[in-house]
Design a protein around this motif. Structure first.
Motif, PDB file in Angstrom:
ATOM      1  N   VAL A  91       0.900  -1.172  -0.238  1.00  0.00           N
ATOM      2  CA  VAL A  91      -0.044  -0.002   0.134  1.00  0.00           C
ATOM      3  C   VAL A  91       1.019   1.246  -0.012  1.00  0.00           C
ATOM      4  O   VAL A  91       1.708   1.342   0.892  1.00  0.00           O
ATOM      5  CB  VAL A  91      -0.845   0.066   1.116  1.00  0.00           C
ATOM      6  CG1 VAL A  91      -1.782   1.157   1.263  1.00  0.00           C
ATOM      7  CG2 VAL A  91      -1.848  -1.166   1.135  1.00  0.00           C
ATOM      8  N   GLY A  92       0.701   2.043  -0.713  1.00  0.00           N
ATOM      9  CA  GLY A  92       1.419   3.473  -0.847  1.00  0.00           C
ATOM     10  C   GLY A  92       0.400   4.531  -0.482  1.00  0.00           C
ATOM     11  O   GLY A  92      -0.608   4.536  -0.606  1.00  0.00           O
ATOM     12  N   ILE A  93       1.165   5.370   0.245  1.00  0.00           N
ATOM     13  CA  ILE A  93       0.367   6.468   0.865  1.00  0.00           C
ATOM     14  C   ILE A  93       0.664   7.793   0.248  1.00  0.00           C
ATOM     15  O   ILE A  93       1.858   8.098   0.382  1.00  0.00           O
ATOM     16  CB  ILE A  93       0.567   6.632   2.249  1.00  0.00           C
ATOM     17  CG1 ILE A  93       0.275   5.343   3.060  1.00  0.00           C
ATOM     18  CG2 ILE A  93      -0.071   8.000   2.994  1.00  0.00           C
ATOM     19  CD1 ILE A  93      -1.040   4.940   3.077  1.00  0.00           C
ATOM     20  N   MET A  94      -0.135   8.358  -0.369  1.00  0.00           N
ATOM     21  CA  MET A  94       0.005   9.982  -1.163  1.00  0.00           C
ATOM     22  C   MET A  94      -0.224  10.958  -0.020  1.00  0.00           C
ATOM     23  O   MET A  94      -1.358  10.986   0.568  1.00  0.00           O
ATOM     24  CB  MET A  94      -0.878  10.033  -2.086  1.00  0.00           C
ATOM     25  CG  MET A  94      -1.026  11.229  -2.933  1.00  0.00           C
ATOM     26  SD  MET A  94       0.428  11.664  -3.939  1.00  0.00           S
ATOM     27  CE  MET A  94      -0.217  10.782  -5.485  1.00  0.00           C
ATOM     28  N   ASP A  95       0.644  11.587   0.190  1.00  0.00           N
ATOM     29  CA  ASP A  95       0.618  12.828   1.218  1.00  0.00           C
ATOM     30  C   ASP A  95       1.431  14.033   0.852  1.00  0.00           C
ATOM     31  O   ASP A  95       2.202  13.728  -0.255  1.00  0.00           O
ATOM     32  CB  ASP A  95       1.083  12.227   2.679  1.00  0.00           C
ATOM     33  CG  ASP A  95       0.326  13.182   3.764  1.00  0.00           C
ATOM     34  OD1 ASP A  95      -0.176  14.089   3.537  1.00  0.00           O
ATOM     35  OD2 ASP A  95       0.575  12.664   4.907  1.00  0.00           O
ATOM     36  N   LYS A  96       1.620  15.169   1.438  1.00  0.00           N
ATOM     37  CA  LYS A  96       2.597  16.151   1.214  1.00  0.00           C
ATOM     38  C   LYS A  96       3.976  15.693   1.848  1.00  0.00           C
ATOM     39  O   LYS A  96       3.865  15.338   3.184  1.00  0.00           O
ATOM     40  CB  LYS A  96       2.137  17.286   1.690  1.00  0.00           C
ATOM     41  CG  LYS A  96       0.858  17.741   1.295  1.00  0.00           C
ATOM     42  CD  LYS A  96       0.663  19.381   1.145  1.00  0.00           C
ATOM     43  CE  LYS A  96      -0.547  19.536   0.408  1.00  0.00           C
ATOM     44  NZ  LYS A  96      -0.654  21.120   0.179  1.00  0.00           N
ATOM     45  N   LYS A 150       8.707  19.000   1.383  1.00  0.00           N
ATOM     46  CA  LYS A 150       8.580  20.219   0.879  1.00  0.00           C
ATOM     47  C   LYS A 150       7.280  20.605   0.524  1.00  0.00           C
ATOM     48  O   LYS A 150       7.035  21.841  -0.178  1.00  0.00           O
ATOM     49  CB  LYS A 150       9.417  20.111  -0.516  1.00  0.00           C
ATOM     50  CG  LYS A 150      10.944  19.680  -0.552  1.00  0.00           C
ATOM     51  CD  LYS A 150      11.533  19.427  -1.544  1.00  0.00           C
ATOM     52  CE  LYS A 150      12.905  19.054  -1.559  1.00  0.00           C
ATOM     53  NZ  LYS A 150      13.539  18.676  -2.820  1.00  0.00           N
ATOM     54  N   GLY A 151       6.255  20.154   1.007  1.00  0.00           N
ATOM     55  CA  GLY A 151       4.813  20.526   0.893  1.00  0.00           C
ATOM     56  C   GLY A 151       4.132  20.102  -0.598  1.00  0.00           C
ATOM     57  O   GLY A 151       3.102  20.565  -0.759  1.00  0.00           O
ATOM     58  N   LYS A 152       4.989  19.169  -1.298  1.00  0.00           N
ATOM     59  CA  LYS A 152       4.436  18.565  -2.554  1.00  0.00           C
ATOM     60  C   LYS A 152       3.862  17.217  -2.327  1.00  0.00           C
ATOM     61  O   LYS A 152       4.055  16.530  -1.550  1.00  0.00           O
ATOM     62  CB  LYS A 152       5.725  18.499  -3.370  1.00  0.00           C
ATOM     63  CG  LYS A 152       6.151  19.872  -3.698  1.00  0.00           C
ATOM     64  CD  LYS A 152       7.342  19.689  -4.997  1.00  0.00           C
ATOM     65  CE  LYS A 152       7.981  20.960  -5.242  1.00  0.00           C
ATOM     66  NZ  LYS A 152       8.003  21.044  -6.722  1.00  0.00           N
TER      67      LYS A 152
END
Length: 153
Positions: free
Chosen positions: A92-97, A100-102
């Motif tokens: 499982v991959g987690i997309m977050d900031k 660097k805030g990206k």
């Protein structure tokens, strides 16, 4: 040095395009001739502009890391003389900031489960050691900044 390539194919067709409502469905073609239907993730671009049954780049990254890890793990297990019958992982991959805030895949959780046969079986400590070694050798893990968390069951 090794070089890897993939051909990415997309065509506009009859879509207007400039209204930003075009299909993101496309194809990945690999050197062996395999063509994989791809698209943006429906989590990023809503259906119908995304094709939810196709592989998206985020899923592909998670799968590439999990696959690379598994292939090194299999090699190290075989070298130790164990007989591994089955390996499963629900990665499982987690997309977050990121820092660097990206937006980024910031964490990838690997949850390997293995089934061994024979009299010689690794204990949990040895499995953890082999997974750690596989992680250190995995080319994909060495290429990304995401934290990789291995949760051995």
């Amino acid at each position: 040095m090794h070089q890897y390539q993939a051909k990415i194919l997309w065509e506009r067709g009859e879509q207007a395009f400039s209204d930003n409502r075009y299909s993101r469905a496309h194809a990945w073609e690999f050197d062996g001739g395999l063509v994989v239907p791809a698209s943006s993730s429906p989590l990023s671009v809503p259906v119908p502009m995304s094709e939810e049954k196709n592989v998206d780049p985020e899923e592909a990254l998670v799968a590439a890391l999990a696959s690379c890890h598994m292939l090194f793990y299999l090699s190290f297990v075989a070298k130790r003389g164990y007989v591994l019958d089955q390996y499963r992982d629900l990665a499982v991959g987690i997309m977050d900031k990121d820092a660097k805030g990206k937006q980024a895949i910031t964490r990838i959780h690997l949850r390997p489960q293995e089934n061994y046969s024979g009299d010689k079986q690794p204990d949990l400590q040895e499995r953890e050691e082999l997974h750690h070694k596989a992680h250190e050798h995995c080319y994909i893990a060495n290429s990304i900044h995401a934290e990789v968390i291995i949760e051995i069951e």
